[in-house]
Write a protein that holds these residues in place. Sequence first.
Motif, PDB file in Angstrom:
ATOM      1  N   SER A  44       0.827  -1.207   0.000  1.00  0.00           N
ATOM      2  CA  SER A  44       0.000   0.000   0.000  1.00  0.00           C
ATOM      3  C   SER A  44       0.858   1.253   0.000  1.00  0.00           C
ATOM      4  CB  SER A  44      -0.936   0.007   1.212  1.00  0.00           C
ATOM      5  OG  SER A  44      -1.890  -1.017   1.117  1.00  0.00           O
ATOM      6  N   LYS A  45       1.963   1.227   0.748  1.00  0.00           N
ATOM      7  CA  LYS A  45       2.833   2.400   0.742  1.00  0.00           C
ATOM      8  C   LYS A  45       3.483   2.588  -0.618  1.00  0.00           C
ATOM      9  CE  LYS A  45       6.588   4.895   2.896  1.00  0.00           C
ATOM     10  NZ  LYS A  45       7.646   4.957   3.926  1.00  0.00           N
ATOM     11  N   LEU A  46       3.903   1.506  -1.253  1.00  0.00           N
ATOM     12  CA  LEU A  46       4.475   1.624  -2.587  1.00  0.00           C
ATOM     13  C   LEU A  46       3.429   2.149  -3.564  1.00  0.00           C
ATOM     14  CD1 LEU A  46       6.864   1.273  -4.454  1.00  0.00           C
ATOM     15  CD2 LEU A  46       6.250  -1.145  -4.707  1.00  0.00           C
ATOM     16  N   ALA A  47       2.196   1.677  -3.448  1.00  0.00           N
ATOM     17  CA  ALA A  47       1.116   2.176  -4.300  1.00  0.00           C
ATOM     18  C   ALA A  47       0.885   3.664  -4.064  1.00  0.00           C
ATOM     19  CB  ALA A  47      -0.168   1.385  -4.034  1.00  0.00           C
ATOM     20  N   PHE A  48       0.983   4.079  -2.807  1.00  0.00           N
ATOM     21  CA  PHE A  48       0.827   5.496  -2.478  1.00  0.00           C
ATOM     22  C   PHE A  48       1.921   6.325  -3.142  1.00  0.00           C
ATOM     23  CE2 PHE A  48       1.972   9.099   0.260  1.00  0.00           C
ATOM     24  CZ  PHE A  48       0.779   9.815   0.220  1.00  0.00           C
ATOM     25  N   VAL A  49       3.170   5.864  -3.051  1.00  0.00           N
ATOM     26  CA  VAL A  49       4.297   6.582  -3.646  1.00  0.00           C
ATOM     27  C   VAL A  49       4.122   6.691  -5.154  1.00  0.00           C
ATOM     28  CG1 VAL A  49       6.778   6.463  -4.111  1.00  0.00           C
ATOM     29  CG2 VAL A  49       5.922   6.054  -1.796  1.00  0.00           C
ATOM     30  N   LEU A  50       3.729   5.593  -5.799  1.00  0.00           N
ATOM     31  CA  LEU A  50       3.523   5.612  -7.248  1.00  0.00           C
ATOM     32  C   LEU A  50       2.425   6.596  -7.640  1.00  0.00           C
ATOM     33  CD1 LEU A  50       3.719   1.769  -7.849  1.00  0.00           C
ATOM     34  CD2 LEU A  50       5.328   3.443  -8.774  1.00  0.00           C
ATOM     35  N   THR A  51       1.337   6.609  -6.879  1.00  0.00           N
ATOM     36  CA  THR A  51       0.241   7.542  -7.151  1.00  0.00           C
ATOM     37  C   THR A  51       0.707   8.974  -6.939  1.00  0.00           C
ATOM     38  OG1 THR A  51      -1.333   5.845  -6.431  1.00  0.00           O
ATOM     39  CG2 THR A  51      -2.152   8.096  -6.592  1.00  0.00           C
ATOM     40  N   LEU A  52       1.470   9.197  -5.902  1.00  0.00           N
ATOM     41  CA  LEU A  52       2.017  10.518  -5.595  1.00  0.00           C
ATOM     42  C   LEU A  52       2.860  11.050  -6.750  1.00  0.00           C
ATOM     43  CD1 LEU A  52       2.090  12.485  -3.115  1.00  0.00           C
ATOM     44  CD2 LEU A  52       4.184  11.310  -2.406  1.00  0.00           C
ATOM     45  N   LEU A  53       3.558  10.143  -7.425  1.00  0.00           N
ATOM     46  CA  LEU A  53       4.439  10.528  -8.532  1.00  0.00           C
ATOM     47  C   LEU A  53       3.707  10.589  -9.871  1.00  0.00           C
ATOM     48  CD1 LEU A  53       7.646   8.493  -7.621  1.00  0.00           C
ATOM     49  CD2 LEU A  53       7.232  10.933  -7.272  1.00  0.00           C
ATOM     50  N   GLY A  54       2.414  10.303  -9.862  1.00  0.00           N
ATOM     51  CA  GLY A  54       1.636  10.492 -11.076  1.00  0.00           C
ATOM     52  C   GLY A  54       1.314   9.253 -11.873  1.00  0.00           C
ATOM     53  N   HIS A  55       1.673   8.066 -11.384  1.00  0.00           N
ATOM     54  CA  HIS A  55       1.254   6.845 -12.065  1.00  0.00           C
ATOM     55  C   HIS A  55      -0.262   6.710 -11.898  1.00  0.00           C
ATOM     56  CE1 HIS A  55       5.281   5.152 -12.931  1.00  0.00           C
ATOM     57  NE2 HIS A  55       5.632   5.888 -11.886  1.00  0.00           N
ATOM     58  N   GLU A  56      -0.958   6.478 -12.996  1.00  0.00           N
ATOM     59  CA  GLU A  56      -2.412   6.618 -12.995  1.00  0.00           C
ATOM     60  C   GLU A  56      -3.174   5.315 -12.780  1.00  0.00           C
ATOM     61  OE1 GLU A  56      -3.382   8.606 -16.599  1.00  0.00           O
ATOM     62  OE2 GLU A  56      -2.534  10.527 -15.957  1.00  0.00           O
ATOM     63  N   ASP A  57      -2.543   4.182 -12.985  1.00  0.00           N
ATOM     64  CA  ASP A  57      -3.247   2.901 -12.858  1.00  0.00           C
ATOM     65  C   ASP A  57      -2.450   2.010 -11.908  1.00  0.00           C
ATOM     66  OD1 ASP A  57      -4.913   0.757 -13.132  1.00  0.00           O
ATOM     67  OD2 ASP A  57      -4.675   0.541 -15.305  1.00  0.00           O
ATOM     68  N   VAL A  58      -2.713   2.184 -10.621  1.00  0.00           N
ATOM     69  CA  VAL A  58      -1.930   1.510  -9.580  1.00  0.00           C
ATOM     70  C   VAL A  58      -2.871   0.643  -8.740  1.00  0.00           C
ATOM     71  CG1 VAL A  58      -0.370   1.801  -7.631  1.00  0.00           C
ATOM     72  CG2 VAL A  58      -0.340   3.469  -9.506  1.00  0.00           C
ATOM     73  N   ALA A  59      -2.477  -0.611  -8.520  1.00  0.00           N
ATOM     74  CA  ALA A  59      -3.309  -1.531  -7.742  1.00  0.00           C
ATOM     75  C   ALA A  59      -2.468  -2.256  -6.706  1.00  0.00           C
ATOM     76  CB  ALA A  59      -3.993  -2.546  -8.662  1.00  0.00           C
ATOM     77  N   VAL A  60      -3.141  -2.782  -5.692  1.00  0.00           N
ATOM     78  CA  VAL A  60      -2.521  -3.627  -4.673  1.00  0.00           C
ATOM     79  C   VAL A  60      -3.086  -5.035  -4.822  1.00  0.00           C
ATOM     80  CG1 VAL A  60      -2.381  -4.098  -2.194  1.00  0.00           C
ATOM     81  CG2 VAL A  60      -2.080  -1.761  -3.045  1.00  0.00           C
ATOM     82  N   TYR A  61      -2.195  -6.012  -4.835  1.00  0.00           N
ATOM     83  CA  TYR A  61      -2.618  -7.420  -4.856  1.00  0.00           C
ATOM     84  C   TYR A  61      -3.037  -7.793  -3.447  1.00  0.00           C
ATOM     85  CZ  TYR A  61      -1.866 -12.541  -4.739  1.00  0.00           C
ATOM     86  OH  TYR A  61      -1.978 -13.896  -4.524  1.00  0.00           O
ATOM     87  N   ASP A  62      -4.327  -7.963  -3.252  1.00  0.00           N
ATOM     88  CA  ASP A  62      -4.906  -8.256  -1.950  1.00  0.00           C
ATOM     89  C   ASP A  62      -4.713  -9.743  -1.637  1.00  0.00           C
ATOM     90  OD1 ASP A  62      -6.264  -7.613   0.370  1.00  0.00           O
ATOM     91  OD2 ASP A  62      -8.256  -7.876  -0.511  1.00  0.00           O
ATOM     92  N   GLY A  63      -3.976 -10.028  -0.593  1.00  0.00           N
ATOM     93  CA  GLY A  63      -3.601 -11.401  -0.264  1.00  0.00           C
ATOM     94  C   GLY A  63      -2.110 -11.580  -0.429  1.00  0.00           C
ATOM     95  N   GLY A  64      -1.576 -11.011  -1.506  1.00  0.00           N
ATOM     96  CA  GLY A  64      -0.139 -10.902  -1.704  1.00  0.00           C
ATOM     97  C   GLY A  64       0.629 -12.206  -1.582  1.00  0.00           C
ATOM     98  N   TRP A  65       1.894 -12.050  -1.171  1.00  0.00           N
ATOM     99  CA  TRP A  65       2.763 -13.219  -1.105  1.00  0.00           C
ATOM    100  C   TRP A  65       2.309 -14.226  -0.058  1.00  0.00           C
ATOM    101  CZ3 TRP A  65       5.686 -15.392  -4.412  1.00  0.00           C
ATOM    102  CH2 TRP A  65       6.521 -16.445  -4.013  1.00  0.00           C
ATOM    103  N   ALA A  66       1.607 -13.781   0.980  1.00  0.00           N
ATOM    104  CA  ALA A  66       1.117 -14.721   1.992  1.00  0.00           C
ATOM    105  C   ALA A  66       0.211 -15.755   1.355  1.00  0.00           C
ATOM    106  CB  ALA A  66       0.376 -13.968   3.090  1.00  0.00           C
ATOM    107  N   GLU A  67      -0.556 -15.342   0.342  1.00  0.00           N
ATOM    108  CA  GLU A  67      -1.415 -16.300  -0.350  1.00  0.00           C
ATOM    109  C   GLU A  67      -0.664 -16.995  -1.479  1.00  0.00           C
ATOM    110  OE1 GLU A  67      -5.675 -16.413  -2.727  1.00  0.00           O
ATOM    111  OE2 GLU A  67      -5.386 -15.072  -1.043  1.00  0.00           O
ATOM    112  N   TRP A  68       0.053 -16.217  -2.300  1.00  0.00           N
ATOM    113  CA  TRP A  68       0.742 -16.795  -3.458  1.00  0.00           C
ATOM    114  C   TRP A  68       1.791 -17.826  -3.023  1.00  0.00           C
ATOM    115  CZ3 TRP A  68      -0.362 -15.111  -8.561  1.00  0.00           C
ATOM    116  CH2 TRP A  68       0.435 -15.698  -9.552  1.00  0.00           C
TER     117      TRP A  68
END
Length: 280
Positions: free
Chosen positions: A246-270
């Motif tokens: 989420s913090k990385l997604a926040f930083v990317l959005t802050l810098l102007g990246h327009e299509d940013v998502a978080v993988y919900d479940g992440g490595w704990a699931e994968w």
Amino acid sequence: MSGLARPEILATTEWLAENLERNGVRILDVRWRPDGSAPALHAAGHIPGATLVDWRADLVDDGEAGETILLASPDRIAAVATRCGIADDATVVVYDDTQGLFAARAWWSLRAYGLETVRVLDGGYLEWVAEGRAVSNARTSPPPSGFTVRGPNRTRLTTSDVRGLLGSPDVALLDARAPAEYRGLEGNTKRLGHIPGAINVPVGATSQPGGQRLRDGAELRSLLHHANVTRGRRMVCYDGSGVAASKLAFVLTLLGHEDVAVYDGGWAEWGNRMDLPVDR
């Protein structure tokens, strides 16, 4: 900070001090302690007007096996919004004392359900106190309200979503964990390593060394450049719990990246799914 494309999602301590009394501003204290001592921490002192939110109890649901942390249901998010007095026209400021990690998770959780007017306090509570700004121990009871919960939207992806995106030239998978976890040298899942094709962008590098504030915009762009993260692609961030992601997604959005998502479940699931590909 300078050089930011979306400065409106980052609240400076100066801005918050000037807007503490403004109608419609809601402040969420998301400082968290695994031993459950956050309520005592909040009671001892917080930014005036802040309401305590436990991200682990209020903003997430546990996966079926209890090993994954998932975005809370619409009803639970709506309940938090009502308790904290967050209306559709509210400006929400979230803060913690851990380099914005839990604040970013709260930012993404609300944003995934359609609330765009959420800011993360740069430097968090520690910078606020270090600057000698006002602190309160009064209990806050904002008037009950609620925003129109819609979603979750495309800022949240599931395991099946991510699996379907593997190999796409239009998608960048970004692993926000420490390099040792990314390389498969350590971890606590059944399999170690990373999602095939993922780029390692350790989220710890986005904050100033030894401090709570984010790096300057130019430094953040340089960090992404060196990791070969380029514009024009959909950005999908993940880690083990969705916090660093989420913090990385926040930083990317802050810098102007327009299509940013978080993988919900992440490595704990994968990492615990034997039917999914893994690279080391």
